[in-house]
Design a protein around this motif. Sequence first.
Motif, PDB file in Angstrom:
ATOM      1  N   MET A  69     -17.355  10.603   1.838  1.00  0.00           N
ATOM      2  CA  MET A  69     -16.672  11.560   2.700  1.00  0.00           C
ATOM      3  C   MET A  69     -15.565  12.248   1.916  1.00  0.00           C
ATOM      4  O   MET A  69     -14.947  11.662   1.031  1.00  0.00           O
ATOM      5  CB  MET A  69     -16.072  10.854   3.918  1.00  0.00           C
ATOM      6  N   GLN A  70     -15.299  13.526   2.238  1.00  0.00           N
ATOM      7  CA  GLN A  70     -14.264  14.257   1.539  1.00  0.00           C
ATOM      8  C   GLN A  70     -13.342  14.936   2.534  1.00  0.00           C
ATOM      9  O   GLN A  70     -13.634  15.036   3.718  1.00  0.00           O
ATOM     10  CB  GLN A  70     -14.882  15.302   0.601  1.00  0.00           C
ATOM     11  N   ALA A  71     -12.222  15.429   2.013  1.00  0.00           N
ATOM     12  CA  ALA A  71     -11.226  16.086   2.858  1.00  0.00           C
ATOM     13  C   ALA A  71     -11.798  17.379   3.431  1.00  0.00           C
ATOM     14  O   ALA A  71     -12.769  17.950   2.912  1.00  0.00           O
ATOM     15  CB  ALA A  71      -9.973  16.367   2.041  1.00  0.00           C
ATOM     16  N   ASN A 118      -0.428  13.058   0.259  1.00  0.00           N
ATOM     17  CA  ASN A 118      -1.026  12.587  -0.994  1.00  0.00           C
ATOM     18  C   ASN A 118      -0.148  11.521  -1.642  1.00  0.00           C
ATOM     19  O   ASN A 118      -0.647  10.517  -2.168  1.00  0.00           O
ATOM     20  CB  ASN A 118      -1.236  13.761  -1.950  1.00  0.00           C
ATOM     21  N   ASN A 119       1.170  11.740  -1.613  1.00  0.00           N
ATOM     22  CA  ASN A 119       2.093  10.742  -2.163  1.00  0.00           C
ATOM     23  C   ASN A 119       2.063   9.454  -1.344  1.00  0.00           C
ATOM     24  O   ASN A 119       2.106   8.348  -1.901  1.00  0.00           O
ATOM     25  CB  ASN A 119       3.514  11.312  -2.203  1.00  0.00           C
ATOM     26  N   THR A 120       1.988   9.600  -0.028  1.00  0.00           N
ATOM     27  CA  THR A 120       1.931   8.422   0.844  1.00  0.00           C
ATOM     28  C   THR A 120       0.670   7.610   0.578  1.00  0.00           C
ATOM     29  O   THR A 120       0.719   6.378   0.471  1.00  0.00           O
ATOM     30  CB  THR A 120       1.984   8.851   2.321  1.00  0.00           C
ATOM     31  N   HIS A 121      -0.456   8.282   0.471  1.00  0.00           N
ATOM     32  CA  HIS A 121      -1.710   7.558   0.230  1.00  0.00           C
ATOM     33  C   HIS A 121      -1.745   6.944  -1.164  1.00  0.00           C
ATOM     34  O   HIS A 121      -2.374   5.891  -1.360  1.00  0.00           O
ATOM     35  CB  HIS A 121      -2.903   8.482   0.457  1.00  0.00           C
ATOM     36  N   ALA A 122      -1.081   7.578  -2.123  1.00  0.00           N
ATOM     37  CA  ALA A 122      -0.987   6.967  -3.452  1.00  0.00           C
ATOM     38  C   ALA A 122      -0.210   5.657  -3.379  1.00  0.00           C
ATOM     39  O   ALA A 122      -0.570   4.666  -4.034  1.00  0.00           O
ATOM     40  CB  ALA A 122      -0.320   7.933  -4.427  1.00  0.00           C
ATOM     41  N   ALA A 123       0.856   5.638  -2.572  1.00  0.00           N
ATOM     42  CA  ALA A 123       1.632   4.410  -2.392  1.00  0.00           C
ATOM     43  C   ALA A 123       0.825   3.365  -1.619  1.00  0.00           C
ATOM     44  O   ALA A 123       0.863   2.167  -1.936  1.00  0.00           O
ATOM     45  CB  ALA A 123       2.940   4.716  -1.671  1.00  0.00           C
ATOM     46  N   ILE A 124       0.068   3.806  -0.603  1.00  0.00           N
ATOM     47  CA  ILE A 124      -0.739   2.878   0.186  1.00  0.00           C
ATOM     48  C   ILE A 124      -1.825   2.233  -0.671  1.00  0.00           C
ATOM     49  O   ILE A 124      -2.166   1.055  -0.485  1.00  0.00           O
ATOM     50  CB  ILE A 124      -1.360   3.605   1.391  1.00  0.00           C
ATOM     51  N   SER A 125      -2.374   2.995  -1.615  1.00  0.00           N
ATOM     52  CA  SER A 125      -3.459   2.467  -2.455  1.00  0.00           C
ATOM     53  C   SER A 125      -3.027   1.244  -3.255  1.00  0.00           C
ATOM     54  O   SER A 125      -3.874   0.437  -3.668  1.00  0.00           O
ATOM     55  CB  SER A 125      -3.970   3.556  -3.397  1.00  0.00           C
ATOM     56  N   ARG A 126      -1.712   1.100  -3.464  1.00  0.00           N
ATOM     57  CA  ARG A 126      -1.201  -0.075  -4.173  1.00  0.00           C
ATOM     58  C   ARG A 126      -0.993  -1.267  -3.244  1.00  0.00           C
ATOM     59  O   ARG A 126      -0.674  -2.361  -3.700  1.00  0.00           O
ATOM     60  CB  ARG A 126       0.115   0.271  -4.877  1.00  0.00           C
ATOM     61  N   LEU A 127      -1.165  -1.041  -1.950  1.00  0.00           N
ATOM     62  CA  LEU A 127      -0.915  -2.089  -0.971  1.00  0.00           C
ATOM     63  C   LEU A 127      -2.170  -2.477  -0.191  1.00  0.00           C
ATOM     64  O   LEU A 127      -2.078  -3.211   0.793  1.00  0.00           O
ATOM     65  CB  LEU A 127       0.164  -1.626   0.028  1.00  0.00           C
ATOM     66  N   ILE A 128      -3.312  -1.960  -0.624  1.00  0.00           N
ATOM     67  CA  ILE A 128      -4.537  -2.196   0.118  1.00  0.00           C
ATOM     68  C   ILE A 128      -5.613  -2.705  -0.840  1.00  0.00           C
ATOM     69  O   ILE A 128      -5.632  -2.342  -2.023  1.00  0.00           O
ATOM     70  CB  ILE A 128      -4.999  -0.904   0.837  1.00  0.00           C
ATOM     71  N   ASP A 129      -6.492  -3.540  -0.341  1.00  0.00           N
ATOM     72  CA  ASP A 129      -7.496  -4.162  -1.205  1.00  0.00           C
ATOM     73  C   ASP A 129      -8.669  -3.235  -1.506  1.00  0.00           C
ATOM     74  O   ASP A 129      -9.218  -3.254  -2.605  1.00  0.00           O
ATOM     75  CB  ASP A 129      -8.009  -5.453  -0.547  1.00  0.00           C
ATOM     76  N   ARG A 147     -12.217   6.650   2.899  1.00  0.00           N
ATOM     77  CA  ARG A 147     -13.099   6.905   4.042  1.00  0.00           C
ATOM     78  C   ARG A 147     -12.299   7.057   5.324  1.00  0.00           C
ATOM     79  O   ARG A 147     -12.590   7.926   6.155  1.00  0.00           O
ATOM     80  CB  ARG A 147     -14.121   5.763   4.177  1.00  0.00           C
ATOM     81  N   ILE A 148     -11.296   6.222   5.492  1.00  0.00           N
ATOM     82  CA  ILE A 148     -10.457   6.316   6.694  1.00  0.00           C
ATOM     83  C   ILE A 148      -9.686   7.640   6.698  1.00  0.00           C
ATOM     84  O   ILE A 148      -9.565   8.299   7.731  1.00  0.00           O
ATOM     85  CB  ILE A 148      -9.479   5.120   6.753  1.00  0.00           C
ATOM     86  N   ARG A 149      -9.189   8.024   5.553  1.00  0.00           N
ATOM     87  CA  ARG A 149      -8.408   9.266   5.472  1.00  0.00           C
ATOM     88  C   ARG A 149      -9.252  10.487   5.825  1.00  0.00           C
ATOM     89  O   ARG A 149      -8.755  11.430   6.458  1.00  0.00           O
ATOM     90  CB  ARG A 149      -7.822   9.424   4.069  1.00  0.00           C
ATOM     91  N   ALA A 150     -10.514  10.479   5.416  1.00  0.00           N
ATOM     92  CA  ALA A 150     -11.382  11.641   5.646  1.00  0.00           C
ATOM     93  C   ALA A 150     -12.136  11.577   6.970  1.00  0.00           C
ATOM     94  O   ALA A 150     -12.791  12.551   7.347  1.00  0.00           O
ATOM     95  CB  ALA A 150     -12.380  11.762   4.500  1.00  0.00           C
ATOM     96  N   ASN A 210      -2.644   5.185  11.148  1.00  0.00           N
ATOM     97  CA  ASN A 210      -2.587   4.071  12.093  1.00  0.00           C
ATOM     98  C   ASN A 210      -3.577   2.980  11.704  1.00  0.00           C
ATOM     99  O   ASN A 210      -3.257   1.783  11.742  1.00  0.00           O
ATOM    100  CB  ASN A 210      -2.886   4.590  13.503  1.00  0.00           C
ATOM    101  N   GLN A 211      -4.781   3.375  11.309  1.00  0.00           N
ATOM    102  CA  GLN A 211      -5.786   2.395  10.877  1.00  0.00           C
ATOM    103  C   GLN A 211      -5.372   1.705   9.580  1.00  0.00           C
ATOM    104  O   GLN A 211      -5.534   0.490   9.434  1.00  0.00           O
ATOM    105  CB  GLN A 211      -7.142   3.089  10.698  1.00  0.00           C
ATOM    106  N   LEU A 212      -4.826   2.470   8.655  1.00  0.00           N
ATOM    107  CA  LEU A 212      -4.385   1.875   7.389  1.00  0.00           C
ATOM    108  C   LEU A 212      -3.199   0.946   7.607  1.00  0.00           C
ATOM    109  O   LEU A 212      -3.026  -0.029   6.867  1.00  0.00           O
ATOM    110  CB  LEU A 212      -4.014   2.984   6.399  1.00  0.00           C
ATOM    111  N   GLY A 213      -2.392   1.236   8.629  1.00  0.00           N
ATOM    112  CA  GLY A 213      -1.265   0.357   8.938  1.00  0.00           C
ATOM    113  C   GLY A 213      -1.701  -1.032   9.357  1.00  0.00           C
ATOM    114  O   GLY A 213      -0.919  -1.987   9.289  1.00  0.00           O
ATOM    115  N   LYS A 214      -2.964  -1.156   9.771  1.00  0.00           N
ATOM    116  CA  LYS A 214      -3.504  -2.465  10.153  1.00  0.00           C
ATOM    117  C   LYS A 214      -4.038  -3.239   8.953  1.00  0.00           C
ATOM    118  O   LYS A 214      -4.401  -4.408   9.086  1.00  0.00           O
ATOM    119  CB  LYS A 214      -4.624  -2.285  11.180  1.00  0.00           C
ATOM    120  N   GLN A 215      -4.103  -2.588   7.786  1.00  0.00           N
ATOM    121  CA  GLN A 215      -4.739  -3.214   6.633  1.00  0.00           C
ATOM    122  C   GLN A 215      -3.822  -3.410   5.435  1.00  0.00           C
ATOM    123  O   GLN A 215      -4.118  -4.243   4.583  1.00  0.00           O
ATOM    124  CB  GLN A 215      -5.949  -2.364   6.190  1.00  0.00           C
ATOM    125  N   VAL A 216      -2.754  -2.657   5.322  1.00  0.00           N
ATOM    126  CA  VAL A 216      -1.902  -2.757   4.139  1.00  0.00           C
ATOM    127  C   VAL A 216      -1.203  -4.120   4.082  1.00  0.00           C
ATOM    128  O   VAL A 216      -0.936  -4.748   5.114  1.00  0.00           O
ATOM    129  CB  VAL A 216      -0.833  -1.640   4.109  1.00  0.00           C
TER     130      VAL A 216
END
Length: 333
Positions: free
Chosen positions: A1-3, A84-95, A102-105, A173-179
């Motif tokens: 999936m893409q933006a 983009n900056n927020t998701h870059a930070a989240i990528s360091r906190l998610i497995d 996929r969630i973002r798009a 919101n979905q990523l907040g359940k996984q980080v």
Amino acid sequence: MQASLPVRLAESLIDSVSYPVLTTGCVFFVPVMFLFIASGSIYPAPDIQPWGDNPLEITGVFLLIAILPAYLMMCFVASTRQLNNTHAAISRLIDDVDEQERIRARGAGYWPLGVLLAAIFALGFNITWSTLSFNFADPRFAISACMVFGQVYLWAAVGLIVFHAIQQSMGLNQLGKQVRIDLYRLDDLNGFGRSSLNSFLMLVGALALTTLQSIDQTFRWENYANAFVVAIPAIFLIVPLPIWAIHLRIGDQKNALMAKLDEEIAQTSRALETEALNRMNALLLRREQIHKLRTWPMDLSIVTRFLLYVFIPPLAWAGTALMEVFLDNYLIG
């Protein structure tokens, strides 16, 4: 999936232009404003009724149509960069980073539906058709054509922006359940709060701009009703979504740690010997530190700006009312 296509265009602009936000504002404002000026719609002649007797009324409407979409698109580009900056930070906190993408798009491809619904809303509820004429020989034709185009253009921009704001907020919101959450490094989660803050600023700024419709010093509730119908529910949906899930998880982890510390304290000796005393003091100090931890993914600066932005629309409307009173008194005097 893409933006979605609008997000990809915004990202391309961010990568290729030195001042992407300012450039976006100019691209959307200048041609539309030129159209309104060149067609004579921005300030109707006295013989063009029903606007000739009070041309500033229609001036305010067309100024809003030219400025508000440009402002929203500027917010869209700025929020895309911040996300983009927020998701870059989240990528360091998610497995699973792939799942994050996929969630973002997810759902992004439905953005034309948001634009279509907004355009229908514009045609059905924001145009007084009885005052318009589409006869080329009628002096009202230029204003009528610009009004229809302008309302569809404005609300299509609103639909696009609100759709993406909701879609991205649901993703956060979905990523907040996984980080992963580290109670001792809560600043890592501030991106969730900044996203919520930016959405709030965008909406209250848009509400403040609606005061342009009172440039003729007359407040008309019907000019603001539809803006409130859209903006207020959007605020209650878009602002809490990015931060609610992560807020609950922070609170749960904080409560669990507090309960564990309370259990340790209950089992620790109350004796005044050095070893027991040091352990009790350490546990009490740690409990106090944990108790003071925030449960929202935002620091004091973000909270302060939230409180500041609350007053933007009331101050704008109050300023409009005060200016009306001042001009009335001045002219009468």
